[in-house]
Write an enzyme that holds these catalytic residues in place. Structure first.
Site, short mmCIF file in Angstrom:
data_model
loop_
_atom_site.label_atom_id
_atom_site.label_comp_id
_atom_site.label_asym_id
_atom_site.label_seq_id
_atom_site.Cartn_x
_atom_site.Cartn_y
_atom_site.Cartn_z
N GLY A 114 0.76 -1.36 -0.03
CA GLY A 114 0.07 0.03 0.08
C GLY A 114 0.86 1.30 -0.04
O GLY A 114 2.04 1.18 0.19
N GLY A 116 2.70 3.66 1.49
CA GLY A 116 3.37 3.54 2.64
C GLY A 116 3.78 5.06 3.05
O GLY A 116 3.86 5.51 4.11
N ARG A 117 4.04 5.94 2.11
CA ARG A 117 4.29 7.35 2.29
C ARG A 117 3.79 8.26 0.97
O ARG A 117 4.21 9.34 1.02
CB ARG A 117 5.67 7.15 2.16
CG ARG A 117 6.56 6.67 1.06
CD ARG A 117 7.98 6.71 1.38
NE ARG A 117 8.85 6.02 0.43
CZ ARG A 117 9.97 6.23 0.01
NH1 ARG A 117 10.74 7.13 0.55
NH2 ARG A 117 10.59 5.26 -0.87
N LYS A 133 4.61 12.54 -2.21
CA LYS A 133 5.52 11.14 -1.74
C LYS A 133 6.37 11.81 -0.57
O LYS A 133 7.06 12.81 -0.65
CB LYS A 133 6.22 10.59 -3.00
CG LYS A 133 6.96 9.60 -2.62
CD LYS A 133 7.52 8.74 -3.81
CE LYS A 133 8.62 7.98 -3.39
NZ LYS A 133 9.11 7.17 -4.51
N ASP A 145 8.73 5.13 7.96
CA ASP A 145 8.12 6.51 8.72
C ASP A 145 7.57 7.40 7.80
O ASP A 145 7.19 8.33 8.11
CB ASP A 145 9.81 6.94 9.25
CG ASP A 145 10.69 7.33 7.98
OD1 ASP A 145 10.19 7.25 6.87
OD2 ASP A 145 11.87 7.94 8.10
N GLY A 146 7.11 6.89 6.50
CA GLY A 146 6.23 7.68 5.92
C GLY A 146 7.08 8.86 5.08
O GLY A 146 6.50 9.70 4.34
N ARG A 203 -1.67 0.18 -9.89
CA ARG A 203 -0.30 -0.74 -10.11
C ARG A 203 -0.97 -2.08 -10.28
O ARG A 203 -2.03 -2.36 -9.81
CB ARG A 203 0.51 -0.71 -8.84
CG ARG A 203 1.09 0.71 -8.63
CD ARG A 203 1.05 0.87 -7.08
NE ARG A 203 1.56 2.35 -6.81
CZ ARG A 203 2.66 3.02 -6.76
NH1 ARG A 203 3.78 2.04 -6.97
NH2 ARG A 203 3.01 4.16 -6.71
N ASP A 276 4.40 -4.30 -7.46
CA ASP A 276 3.56 -3.00 -7.05
C ASP A 276 4.30 -1.78 -7.61
O ASP A 276 3.68 -0.69 -7.19
CB ASP A 276 3.56 -3.03 -5.40
CG ASP A 276 5.08 -3.23 -4.89
OD1 ASP A 276 5.87 -4.14 -5.30
OD2 ASP A 276 5.68 -2.25 -4.24
N ASN A 277 5.44 -1.87 -8.49
CA ASN A 277 6.04 -0.69 -8.91
C ASN A 277 5.55 -0.65 -10.47
O ASN A 277 6.22 -0.06 -11.29
CB ASN A 277 7.45 -0.69 -8.93
CG ASN A 277 7.76 -0.42 -7.30
OD1 ASN A 277 6.88 0.19 -6.52
ND2 ASN A 277 9.20 -0.79 -6.97
P1 AMP Z 1 9.13 0.67 -2.82
O1 AMP Z 1 10.49 0.00 -2.64
O2 AMP Z 1 9.91 2.29 -2.67
O3 AMP Z 1 8.28 0.74 -4.14
O4 AMP Z 1 8.38 0.49 -1.46
C1 AMP Z 1 7.66 -0.61 -1.45
C2 AMP Z 1 6.67 -0.49 -0.27
O5 AMP Z 1 7.19 0.34 0.99
C3 AMP Z 1 5.64 0.46 -0.73
O6 AMP Z 1 4.38 0.01 -0.11
C4 AMP Z 1 5.85 1.96 -0.14
O7 AMP Z 1 4.87 2.61 0.24
C5 AMP Z 1 6.67 1.22 1.16
N1 AMP Z 1 7.66 2.30 1.74
C6 AMP Z 1 8.98 2.56 1.31
N2 AMP Z 1 9.47 3.57 1.89
C7 AMP Z 1 8.99 3.86 2.93
C8 AMP Z 1 8.91 4.71 4.17
N3 AMP Z 1 9.92 5.13 4.43
N4 AMP Z 1 7.85 4.81 4.95
C9 AMP Z 1 6.71 4.09 4.92
N5 AMP Z 1 6.57 3.14 3.67
C10 AMP Z 1 7.58 2.90 2.90
MG MG Z 2 6.93 1.15 -4.70
#
Ligand code: AMP
Ligand code: MG
Length: 509
Positions: A114, A116-117, A133, A145-146, A203, A276-277
């Protein structure tokens, strides 16, 4: 010159001001909103507000993206915009939410993920979704930490606009703001928010989420939404016996195939091709440890965290197909017939190689097609790999060489000159069949002079960390028009320095 938030007296007249109960007024920046995704209902997201950041400042902004979404560029420069796009004030009419999705990460089912940030503000009436973002924790933040740090936000901002400049489908970036708020990564860094823009941020993982939970009505709601909004032709199509979901899978497969062809041709490595990307619209999204190739190393792995090399440059087209297979599986409860799903996926296998060949022919300046094109293209790629030739420089030099009919500067790039001469012989024969002038012209519009090499991003980041955002702006200007000459900026089109190969970029952002 660093970007400053300008006084906003002059632009007030253009804005509707909104009176809050506590007497404060907030501008809507002239933006009007639709809420297409929000209308899907609470199964798809959680409504929440961004978490404010102290003392925000501008890092960069794009007037072109402002115009795209219906925002008067002069209003983007205001303090109101600075606060709104940092998540400190809420734009009237927006409806912030974080969406839920799941996905496969590094080939393994990761369950629920989901936003996350990332926080979606909604969709402007111009049809662009706007996302902050790094705007704070959401119910999907898990251990995170979002937040997003300045370096990764600068990379995302610049690469979005660079990809667009290259003509490659991508999410866009409206602006970046920074804050002195500390963010813990390997070291303590500072917080930043990128405002991203896309027609849709849906996605593959959104579909996988509902399929994995056997929530077929929600799965159908999502698929119908995507078809009606973004792929209406699938509804009307007689293909697959009128099965619109199979038609959707085929359309997504084809768009993804074309995207992969463009990535491969330009030498772009995404770095984290988890499902998810993967954009349902075939856009490049979620810029993390991406890299534009310097030397042509087919097995190059740009993500320092990818120890298995799953997302190596030369594996991207196969990974995309694997990801489409996950999407197919998720759509199966709607498509119903596995044979139809397989058939819909099949198109990837023909569209990718065709699209890739088209891109490579354009890079070579060839306008027609001939039987031995593949031989010629494979031949040069093999030589580039064997000689470790710089990928962007080779193509740009080849473009000038065709224009000037002097191949010496290209030849200089190869240790094995005899092998290159051999290849050049067959290339020259082909070129003679085409008309010369258009070939060079096509090549100069296909082979960019400027790409966002890692070291260029790194230099801009180092300066930005010291409060100087001028390098971000210079790079943005060059990368928005990467095929132009930009006199006086040849240093940005030069070979990477030795230290470039020691830059390590991981998932940490
Ligand atoms: P990513 O590898 O950046 O596509 O992230 C994978 C998942 O982790 C996604 O659901 C992001 O929203 C979540 N995510 C990545 N970095 C953070 C962060 N610093 N705080 C919260 N969620 C994160
Ligand atoms: Mg992502």
């Amino acid at each position: 010159m660093a970007l400053q938030s300008r006084g906003h007296r002059g632009v007030r007249d253009n804005q509707r001001m909104n009176q809050r109960a506590d007497g404060d007024t907030f501008s809507d920046l002239g933006l009007a909103w639709n809420h297409g995704f929000a209308a899907l209902g609470p199964d798809f997201f959680t409504e929440l507000r961004p978490t404010p950041l102290p003392a925000p400042h501008w890092v960069g902004m794009s007037s072109a993206v402002a115009q795209l979404i219906g925002l008067e560029p002069s209003l983007l420069r205001t303090d109101e915009a600075l606060q709104a796009f940092t998540g400190n004030t809420l734009l009237p009419g927006s409806q912030p939410l974080a969406t839920v999705y799941s996905g496969h990460q590094f080939g393994v089912w990761a369950g629920q993920l989901g936003d996350g940030r990332a926080i979606l503000l909604g969709e402007t009436t111009h049809g662009w979704e706007v996302q902050l973002k790094g705007a704070g924790r959401t119910p999907y933040s898990r251990m995170g930490d979002g937040r997003a740090v300045l370096r990764s936000s600068i990379r995302e901002f610049l690469s979005s606009e660079a990809m667009h400049g290259l003509g490659i489908p991508t999410s866009r970036a409206l602006c970046i703001t920074g804050s002195p708020a500390p963010v813990q990564r390997e070291t303590v860094e500072t917080a930043s928010v990128v405002t991203r823009v896309a027609r849709s941020f849906v996605r593959f993982g959104h579909f996988e989420h509902f399929a994995a939970r056997d929530l077929v009505p929600q799965l159908q709601t999502l698929a119908d939404y995507v078809i009606d909004r973004y792929y209406p032709e699938c509804r009307a199509s007689a293909d697959f016996g009128g099965n619109a979901y199979a038609a959707l899978l085929q359309a997504v497969s084809e768009r993804t195939a074309r995207l992969m062809a463009q990535w491969q041709a330009v030498g772009f490595c995404h770095g984290v091709m988890n499902t998810d990307n993967m954009s349902i619209l075939g856009l490049t999204i979620d810029y993390g440890p991406f890299q534009f190739l310097d030397a042509f190393v087919p097995g190059h792995v740009c993500n320092h965290s990818d120890t298995q090399g799953r997302y190596a440059y030369n594996r991207q087209p196969n990974v995309a197909y694997w990801n489409l297979f996950c999407l197919a599986q998720a759509l199966l409860p709607l498509i119903k017939d596995p044979e139809l799903a397989k058939q819909a996926l099949e198109s990837y296998k023909s569209v990718f190689p065709e699209a890739f060949m088209d891109r490579m022919r354009a890079k070579l300046g060839l306008t027609g097609t001939r039987d031995n094109d593949a031989e010629l293209i494979d031949g040069i790629l093999l030589l580039l790999a064997q000689n470790g030739v710089d990928y962007p420089i080779f193509w740009r030099r080849l473009s000038y060489a065709v224009a000037r009919q002097d191949f010496e500067p290209v030849r200089d790039l190869f240790a094995d000159r005899a092998a290159f001469d051999n290849w050049l012989l067959s290339y020259s024969e082909l070129l003679a069949l085409d008309i010369h002038a258009p070939a060079a012209d096509l090549m100069l519009k296909t082979n960019p002079k400027f790409v966002l090499r890692n070291h260029l991003g790194e230099q801009a980041i180092r300066a930005a960390k010291l409060g100087d955002f001028s390098e971000v702006q210079t790079l943005q200007r060059l990368l928005e028009h990467p095929f132009d000459e930009h006199p006086g900026h040849d240093a940005y089109a030069a070979f990477p320095p030795d230290w470039a190969s020691s830059i390590e970029i991981s998932c940490s952002s």
